[in-house]
Write a protein that holds these residues in place. Sequence first.
Motif, PDB file in Angstrom:
ATOM      1  N   VAL A   1     -50.390  47.865  38.098  1.00 39.25           N
ATOM      2  CA  VAL A   1     -51.647  47.556  38.766  1.00 39.25           C
ATOM      3  C   VAL A   1     -52.780  47.760  37.772  1.00 39.25           C
ATOM      4  N   LEU A   2     -53.582  46.725  37.599  1.00 41.04           N
ATOM      5  CA  LEU A   2     -54.757  46.778  36.736  1.00 41.04           C
ATOM      6  C   LEU A   2     -56.006  46.706  37.588  1.00 41.04           C
ATOM      7  N   ILE A   3     -56.954  47.587  37.352  1.00 42.95           N
ATOM      8  CA  ILE A   3     -58.265  47.462  37.975  1.00 42.95           C
ATOM      9  C   ILE A   3     -59.162  46.740  36.985  1.00 42.95           C
ATOM     10  N   THR A   4     -59.633  45.584  37.370  1.00 43.37           N
ATOM     11  CA  THR A   4     -60.451  44.761  36.484  1.00 43.37           C
ATOM     12  C   THR A   4     -61.927  45.000  36.763  1.00 43.37           C
ATOM     13  N   GLN A   5     -62.720  44.934  35.720  1.00 45.99           N
ATOM     14  CA  GLN A   5     -64.120  45.330  35.787  1.00 45.99           C
ATOM     15  C   GLN A   5     -65.011  44.143  36.110  1.00 45.99           C
ATOM     16  N   GLY A   6     -64.890  43.669  37.341  1.00 44.79           N
ATOM     17  CA  GLY A   6     -65.672  42.531  37.800  1.00 44.79           C
ATOM     18  C   GLY A   6     -65.231  42.125  39.190  1.00 44.79           C
ATOM     19  N   GLU A   7     -65.968  41.232  39.819  1.00 46.83           N
ATOM     20  CA  GLU A   7     -65.621  40.721  41.137  1.00 46.83           C
ATOM     21  C   GLU A   7     -64.267  40.008  41.080  1.00 46.83           C
ATOM     22  N   ALA A   8     -63.640  39.808  42.231  1.00 46.32           N
ATOM     23  CA  ALA A   8     -62.251  39.361  42.268  1.00 46.32           C
ATOM     24  C   ALA A   8     -62.008  38.012  41.611  1.00 46.32           C
ATOM     25  N   LEU A   9     -63.040  37.188  41.440  1.00 48.52           N
ATOM     26  CA  LEU A   9     -62.832  35.926  40.721  1.00 48.52           C
ATOM     27  C   LEU A   9     -62.318  36.165  39.305  1.00 48.52           C
ATOM     28  N   LEU A  10     -62.639  37.325  38.728  1.00 50.50           N
ATOM     29  CA  LEU A  10     -62.168  37.626  37.369  1.00 50.50           C
ATOM     30  C   LEU A  10     -60.642  37.676  37.303  1.00 50.50           C
ATOM     31  N   PRO A  11     -59.954  38.547  38.065  1.00 48.49           N
ATOM     32  CA  PRO A  11     -58.490  38.527  37.973  1.00 48.49           C
ATOM     33  C   PRO A  11     -57.864  37.293  38.604  1.00 48.49           C
ATOM     34  N   LEU A  12     -58.523  36.683  39.592  1.00 46.22           N
ATOM     35  CA  LEU A  12     -57.970  35.456  40.166  1.00 46.22           C
ATOM     36  C   LEU A  12     -57.853  34.368  39.101  1.00 46.22           C
ATOM     37  N   GLU A  13     -58.918  34.187  38.328  1.00 47.00           N
ATOM     38  CA  GLU A  13     -58.866  33.177  37.270  1.00 47.00           C
ATOM     39  C   GLU A  13     -58.001  33.649  36.108  1.00 47.00           C
ATOM     40  N   GLY A  14     -58.126  34.925  35.743  1.00 42.73           N
ATOM     41  CA  GLY A  14     -57.350  35.435  34.618  1.00 42.73           C
ATOM     42  C   GLY A  14     -55.859  35.321  34.844  1.00 42.73           C
ATOM     43  N   ALA A  15     -55.408  35.568  36.070  1.00 43.23           N
ATOM     44  CA  ALA A  15     -53.976  35.491  36.367  1.00 43.23           C
ATOM     45  C   ALA A  15     -53.466  34.064  36.268  1.00 43.23           C
ATOM     46  N   ILE A  16     -54.243  33.105  36.763  1.00 44.98           N
ATOM     47  CA  ILE A  16     -53.819  31.705  36.672  1.00 44.98           C
ATOM     48  C   ILE A  16     -53.807  31.244  35.223  1.00 44.98           C
ATOM     49  N   ARG A  17     -54.860  31.544  34.496  1.00 46.22           N
ATOM     50  CA  ARG A  17     -54.919  31.082  33.100  1.00 46.22           C
ATOM     51  C   ARG A  17     -53.891  31.795  32.234  1.00 46.22           C
ATOM     52  N   GLY A  18     -53.499  32.999  32.626  1.00 46.62           N
ATOM     53  CA  GLY A  18     -52.476  33.701  31.872  1.00 46.62           C
ATOM     54  C   GLY A  18     -51.080  33.162  32.124  1.00 46.62           C
ATOM     55  N   ALA A  19     -50.798  32.754  33.371  1.00 44.78           N
ATOM     56  CA  ALA A  19     -49.433  32.380  33.738  1.00 44.78           C
ATOM     57  C   ALA A  19     -49.176  30.883  33.731  1.00 44.78           C
ATOM     58  N   ALA A  20     -50.219  30.056  33.732  1.00 46.16           N
ATOM     59  CA  ALA A  20     -50.032  28.605  33.845  1.00 46.16           C
ATOM     60  C   ALA A  20     -50.454  27.891  32.568  1.00 46.16           C
ATOM     61  N   GLY A  21     -49.768  26.784  32.280  1.00 43.19           N
ATOM     62  CA  GLY A  21     -50.082  25.987  31.093  1.00 43.19           C
ATOM     63  C   GLY A  21     -49.518  24.587  31.236  1.00 43.19           C
ATOM     64  N   PRO A  22     -49.497  23.828  30.148  1.00 45.06           N
ATOM     65  CA  PRO A  22     -49.016  22.440  30.218  1.00 45.06           C
ATOM     66  C   PRO A  22     -47.595  22.289  30.738  1.00 45.06           C
ATOM     67  N   GLY A  23     -46.762  23.311  30.596  1.00 48.48           N
ATOM     68  CA  GLY A  23     -45.390  23.211  31.082  1.00 48.48           C
ATOM     69  C   GLY A  23     -45.205  23.652  32.517  1.00 48.48           C
ATOM     70  N   THR A  24     -46.282  24.034  33.175  1.00 46.27           N
ATOM     71  CA  THR A  24     -46.200  24.556  34.541  1.00 46.27           C
ATOM     72  C   THR A  24     -46.265  23.423  35.569  1.00 46.27           C
ATOM     73  N   THR A  25     -45.431  23.525  36.590  1.00 49.88           N
ATOM     74  CA  THR A  25     -45.529  22.632  37.745  1.00 49.88           C
ATOM     75  C   THR A  25     -45.845  23.504  38.956  1.00 49.88           C
ATOM     76  N   ALA A  26     -47.031  23.316  39.505  1.00 45.10           N
ATOM     77  CA  ALA A  26     -47.531  24.233  40.531  1.00 45.10           C
ATOM     78  C   ALA A  26     -47.618  23.573  41.895  1.00 45.10           C
ATOM     79  N   LEU A  27     -47.290  24.355  42.917  1.00 43.18           N
ATOM     80  CA  LEU A  27     -47.579  24.001  44.298  1.00 43.18           C
ATOM     81  C   LEU A  27     -48.800  24.821  44.702  1.00 43.18           C
ATOM     82  N   ASN A  28     -49.910  24.141  44.946  1.00 39.73           N
ATOM     83  CA  ASN A  28     -51.157  24.812  45.304  1.00 39.73           C
ATOM     84  C   ASN A  28     -51.441  24.576  46.784  1.00 39.73           C
ATOM     85  N   VAL A  29     -51.402  25.655  47.560  1.00 38.33           N
ATOM     86  CA  VAL A  29     -51.597  25.546  49.004  1.00 38.33           C
ATOM     87  C   VAL A  29     -53.087  25.675  49.316  1.00 38.33           C
ATOM     88  N   ILE A  30     -53.601  24.726  50.078  1.00 32.57           N
ATOM     89  CA  ILE A  30     -55.030  24.711  50.407  1.00 32.57           C
ATOM     90  C   ILE A  30     -55.202  24.903  51.908  1.00 32.57           C
TER      91      ILE A  30
END
Length: 348
Positions: free
Chosen positions: A33-62
């Motif tokens: 568990v990491l406590i990130t120093q910012g509002e939740a958009l920080l880890p929300l974006e950081g987690a996606i950009r860390g785990a996803a890339g050109p080889g990723t095929t994602a199902l995004n539920v809206i």
Amino acid sequence: MTHPLLDLAPLSAAHFASIEDRVARLLSTEQDVLITQGEALLPLEGAIRGAAGPGTTALNVITGPYGQTFGDWLRDCGATVYDLAVPFHTAVTAAQIQEAFAEHPEIDFVSLVHAEAATGNTNPVPEIGEVVRAHGALFYLDAVASIGAEPVLPDAWGVDLCVIGAQKAMGGPAGVSAVSVSSRAWARMAANPQAPRRSYLSLLDWKERWIDGGRRALLHAPAQLEMLALEACVVRIEEEGLDTVMSRHAAAAAATREGVRALGTGFEPYVYEASAAAPVATTLRTPEGVDASGLVARALAADPSLPLAAGGGALAKEMIRVNHYGPAATLDAVQSSLSALRTALTEA
């Protein structure tokens, strides 16, 4: 003169780590568990950009506006994205997730919002988690609004990246947030050449320099006041009991739905089925021809402390949110809100 709160001794690495441990216990997780120093958009974006890339095929539920944002981030990372959108007045089902896997078996990443405070729905994460785990995809969950209002169990549900924030049901600060990360998610990030490094968005930097280093030296000066507020918030939940806190939210949600029906003024729950309604906030449809934003403005003019807001964007004309979360998760807050709406409607 210096404000007395700014004269506090610096937050030590040991104290920082102890707050992370408290958050981990709140989530009943053995993951990092990491406590990130910012509002939740920080880890929300950081987690996606860390785990996803050109080889990723994602199902995004809206099921609301945040799901749309996640799809934008995933595409920006170069991922192939299949959107599964459902009407905002309902929830997605595990069967719909299974159907998406059958149609696109190459999916290896699933992004989902647990509870959408903006639309008032909540999704059945335990059942969805079983389907995602069986398929083998990485599971990313936004639990910012749900934590404290309903169970959030990353380990039991097979969630690999679970982001929370304290500013809603937990009744805490908005300036810090947290993310639990599974070993599978760390491996995915380590193998991703596009994962942010030497960046405020980098979760890998925190892993290598903080977690792998035994949590002895912080990467930078922490947001001290927000960290102390988060600690106080978690301590308060521990003392009251998480089950009790969640029960307060569930009772407030049920009272709002029943109270709206009792008013008989034309308001209706925006989310049709109670089983799909989030305990963190209840959304209402206004009577035909009544502007929601104008009605909320009239109610707040009489009492600015009410936990009321109009819907965002196109929903501002037809939706009202009763934000019965945190300190406002009480029957008194619900009664005051509904009485104010009835008075505002009569005046209008």
